[in-house]
Design a protein around this motif. Structure first.
Motif, mmCIF file in Angstrom:
data_model
loop_
_atom_site.group_PDB
_atom_site.id
_atom_site.type_symbol
_atom_site.label_atom_id
_atom_site.label_comp_id
_atom_site.label_asym_id
_atom_site.label_seq_id
_atom_site.Cartn_x
_atom_site.Cartn_y
_atom_site.Cartn_z
ATOM 1 N N CYS A 129 0.195 -4.354 35.700
ATOM 2 C CA CYS A 129 1.151 -4.849 34.713
ATOM 3 C C CYS A 129 0.492 -5.699 33.633
ATOM 4 C CB CYS A 129 2.266 -5.644 35.394
ATOM 5 S SG CYS A 129 3.474 -4.600 36.241
ATOM 6 N N GLN A 130 -0.830 -5.666 33.581
ATOM 7 C CA GLN A 130 -1.529 -6.431 32.554
ATOM 8 C C GLN A 130 -1.439 -5.731 31.204
ATOM 9 O OE1 GLN A 130 -3.243 -9.575 32.593
ATOM 10 N NE2 GLN A 130 -2.891 -9.061 30.443
ATOM 11 N N ILE A 131 -0.917 -6.432 30.192
ATOM 12 C CA ILE A 131 -0.936 -5.874 28.847
ATOM 13 C C ILE A 131 -2.334 -6.069 28.262
ATOM 14 C CG2 ILE A 131 1.539 -6.207 28.475
ATOM 15 C CD1 ILE A 131 0.839 -8.626 26.701
ATOM 16 N N TRP A 132 -2.795 -5.081 27.510
ATOM 17 C CA TRP A 132 -4.104 -5.165 26.880
ATOM 18 C C TRP A 132 -4.006 -5.729 25.473
ATOM 19 C CZ3 TRP A 132 -7.634 -0.351 28.157
ATOM 20 C CH2 TRP A 132 -7.756 -0.234 29.549
ATOM 21 N N HIS A 133 -2.866 -5.534 24.846
ATOM 22 C CA HIS A 133 -2.658 -5.988 23.474
ATOM 23 C C HIS A 133 -1.342 -6.746 23.395
ATOM 24 C CE1 HIS A 133 -5.945 -3.387 22.207
ATOM 25 N NE2 HIS A 133 -5.353 -2.364 22.806
ATOM 26 N N PRO A 134 -1.192 -7.647 22.420
ATOM 27 C CA PRO A 134 0.073 -8.364 22.262
ATOM 28 C C PRO A 134 1.235 -7.398 22.048
ATOM 29 C CG PRO A 134 -1.648 -9.346 20.900
ATOM 30 C CD PRO A 134 -2.213 -8.068 21.436
ATOM 31 N N LEU A 135 2.414 -7.812 22.510
ATOM 32 C CA LEU A 135 3.614 -6.998 22.375
ATOM 33 C C LEU A 135 4.486 -7.525 21.242
ATOM 34 C CD1 LEU A 135 4.587 -6.754 26.160
ATOM 35 C CD2 LEU A 135 3.599 -4.916 24.773
ATOM 36 N N GLU A 136 4.977 -6.610 20.424
ATOM 37 C CA GLU A 136 5.927 -7.006 19.394
ATOM 38 C C GLU A 136 7.224 -7.469 20.059
ATOM 39 O OE1 GLU A 136 6.212 -4.405 15.756
ATOM 40 O OE2 GLU A 136 5.238 -3.005 17.140
ATOM 41 N N MET A 137 7.780 -8.543 19.566
ATOM 42 C CA MET A 137 9.050 -9.016 20.114
ATOM 43 C C MET A 137 10.211 -8.304 19.425
ATOM 44 S SD MET A 137 8.757 -13.019 21.135
ATOM 45 C CE MET A 137 10.447 -12.917 21.740
ATOM 46 N N ILE A 138 10.377 -7.045 19.829
ATOM 47 C CA ILE A 138 11.482 -6.224 19.335
ATOM 48 C C ILE A 138 12.230 -5.692 20.552
ATOM 49 C CG2 ILE A 138 12.125 -4.176 18.032
ATOM 50 C CD1 ILE A 138 9.599 -4.490 16.405
ATOM 51 N N ALA A 139 13.485 -6.047 20.684
ATOM 52 C CA ALA A 139 14.266 -5.651 21.859
ATOM 53 C C ALA A 139 14.446 -4.139 21.913
ATOM 54 C CB ALA A 139 15.624 -6.347 21.844
ATOM 55 N N GLY A 140 14.158 -3.565 23.085
ATOM 56 C CA GLY A 140 14.412 -2.153 23.327
ATOM 57 C C GLY A 140 13.345 -1.199 22.840
ATOM 58 N N LYS A 141 12.305 -1.696 22.195
ATOM 59 C CA LYS A 141 11.262 -0.820 21.667
ATOM 60 C C LYS A 141 10.246 -0.472 22.752
ATOM 61 C CE LYS A 141 7.616 -0.450 18.180
ATOM 62 N NZ LYS A 141 6.925 -1.096 17.027
ATOM 63 N N ASP A 142 9.975 0.821 22.948
ATOM 64 C CA ASP A 142 8.939 1.256 23.875
ATOM 65 C C ASP A 142 7.569 1.032 23.237
ATOM 66 O OD1 ASP A 142 10.841 2.020 25.661
ATOM 67 O OD2 ASP A 142 10.602 4.173 25.365
ATOM 68 N N GLN A 143 6.705 0.307 23.937
ATOM 69 C CA GLN A 143 5.379 -0.006 23.414
ATOM 70 C C GLN A 143 4.330 0.542 24.384
ATOM 71 O OE1 GLN A 143 5.000 -3.895 21.413
ATOM 72 N NE2 GLN A 143 7.103 -4.333 22.047
ATOM 73 N N GLU A 144 3.680 1.620 23.952
ATOM 74 C CA GLU A 144 2.707 2.305 24.796
ATOM 75 C C GLU A 144 1.409 1.515 24.887
ATOM 76 O OE1 GLU A 144 3.202 5.051 26.489
ATOM 77 O OE2 GLU A 144 5.171 5.616 25.682
ATOM 78 N N GLN A 145 0.925 1.350 26.114
ATOM 79 C CA GLN A 145 -0.381 0.761 26.362
ATOM 80 C C GLN A 145 -1.032 1.552 27.497
ATOM 81 O OE1 GLN A 145 -1.049 -3.384 26.348
ATOM 82 N NE2 GLN A 145 0.383 -3.809 24.683
ATOM 83 N N PRO A 146 -2.332 1.343 27.748
ATOM 84 C CA PRO A 146 -2.992 2.139 28.789
ATOM 85 C C PRO A 146 -2.309 2.087 30.150
ATOM 86 C CG PRO A 146 -4.640 1.083 27.435
ATOM 87 C CD PRO A 146 -3.315 0.557 26.969
ATOM 88 N N ALA A 147 -1.743 0.938 30.531
ATOM 89 C CA ALA A 147 -1.112 0.819 31.845
ATOM 90 C C ALA A 147 0.241 1.509 31.923
ATOM 91 C CB ALA A 147 -0.965 -0.654 32.222
#
Length: 290
Positions: A129-147
């Motif tokens: 569950c470690q994010i590699w990059h900061p996440l945009e604070m946008i509700a409901g937006k799917d944000q693809e990362q390696p994990a």
């Protein structure tokens, strides 16, 4: 405390023109690739602290890792030194055994504002569950990362972070039903409110987490580090290497038990950690999965 020394610790060139998103993404990823999420001090007869100078000495000078109250506290100093506008927040972690959020803020993160847009920076949740990059604070937006796919949800004043991953493929059949393997595809990570928190807010929690028999961190010795293809973890006597395979919608998991005599070598070779005091591994039942 020296920012250039921190940059050398994570392998960053240290050349940046302004506190922008590109630089933050780079430093965030290098941190999780270089500095382990670990609670080994608790199981070495040492004490974790929220004294920033001591945390800096431990992580930067002594090449150790740390848990969120250390890693993300150090990262808040990095943000400040680099000129970012940030706010430290407290999170309630989701407890899988209770199927509910813990009642207190046991996780520290930083919210960073860049060009009037907020992002979540969290360099210390560890494992899958470690994010590699900061996440945009946008509700409901799917944000693809390696994990996997991370998603922030918002319900009035409360934000919740969840992740949708892939099915685990355990290569060693003896570990097919291991309690460490998380078979949930979508999992809730933590919730938080946008209330600024200082170090004092976490002091009692920091003490509780490393002393209470109810705490995850007293029940398991944990060390995990992100790799270019996934992550590796040593939990008690179980060593795992996980390879993300989004093309096949799977995470390939290699697991094996290690002897006490191997642990020192594994920590040094796989996590670049050399302990001063002897580690006493532990892996009791607790709400923790990779």
């Amino acid at each position: 405390m020296n920012l250039q020394e921190y940059f050398r610790r994570i392998g960053f060139s240290g050349v940046f023109k302004k506190p922008d998103l590109v630089t933050l993404r780079t430093v965030h990823k290098l941190h999780v690739m270089s500095i382990s999420f670990e609670n080994l001090s608790i199981h070495c007869g040492e004490q974790n602290t929220m004294d920033l100078q001591i945390v800096y000495e431990k992580i930067v000078k002594n090449h150790r890792g740390g848990w969120c109250c250390e890693n993300n506290l150090l990262f808040s100093w990095v943000l400040r030194e680099m000129g970012y506008k940030y706010t430290t927040l407290g999170c309630k972690v989701f407890n899988t055994l209770k199927n509910d959020f813990n009642p207190f803020n046991s996780h520290l993160i930083n919210m960073v504002e860049i060009e009037c847009k907020p992002y979540i920076a969290d360099v210390s949740f560890g494992v899958s569950c470690q994010i590699w990059h900061p996440l945009e604070m946008i509700a409901g937006k799917d944000q693809e990362q390696p994990a996997g796919t991370f998603r922030l949800l918002n319900d009035s004043e409360t934000w919740t972070l969840e992740k949708t991953g892939r099915k685990p493929l355990v290569q060693n059949k003896a570990f097919a039903n291991s309690s460490l393997v998380d078979k949930r595809v979508t999992k809730t990570m933590y919730s938080f409110m946008l209330i600024p928190r200082g170090v004092d807010h976490f002091l009692n929690t920091c003490e509780y987490l490393q002393t209470s028999p109810e705490s995850l961190f007293t029940q398991k010795s944990i060390c995990s580090l992100q790799t270019p293809t996934g992550f590796r973890a040593l939990i008690g006597w179980t060593y795992s290497e996980v390879t993300f395979n989004p093309e096949e919608d799977a995470d390939i998991i290699e697991m094996r038990e290690v002897a006490d005599s191997e642990i020192e070598t594994i920590l040094k070779e796989k996590f670049h950690i050399v302990l001063v005091n002897k580690l006493t591994p532990i892996n009791n039942k607790a709400a923790f999965k990779m």
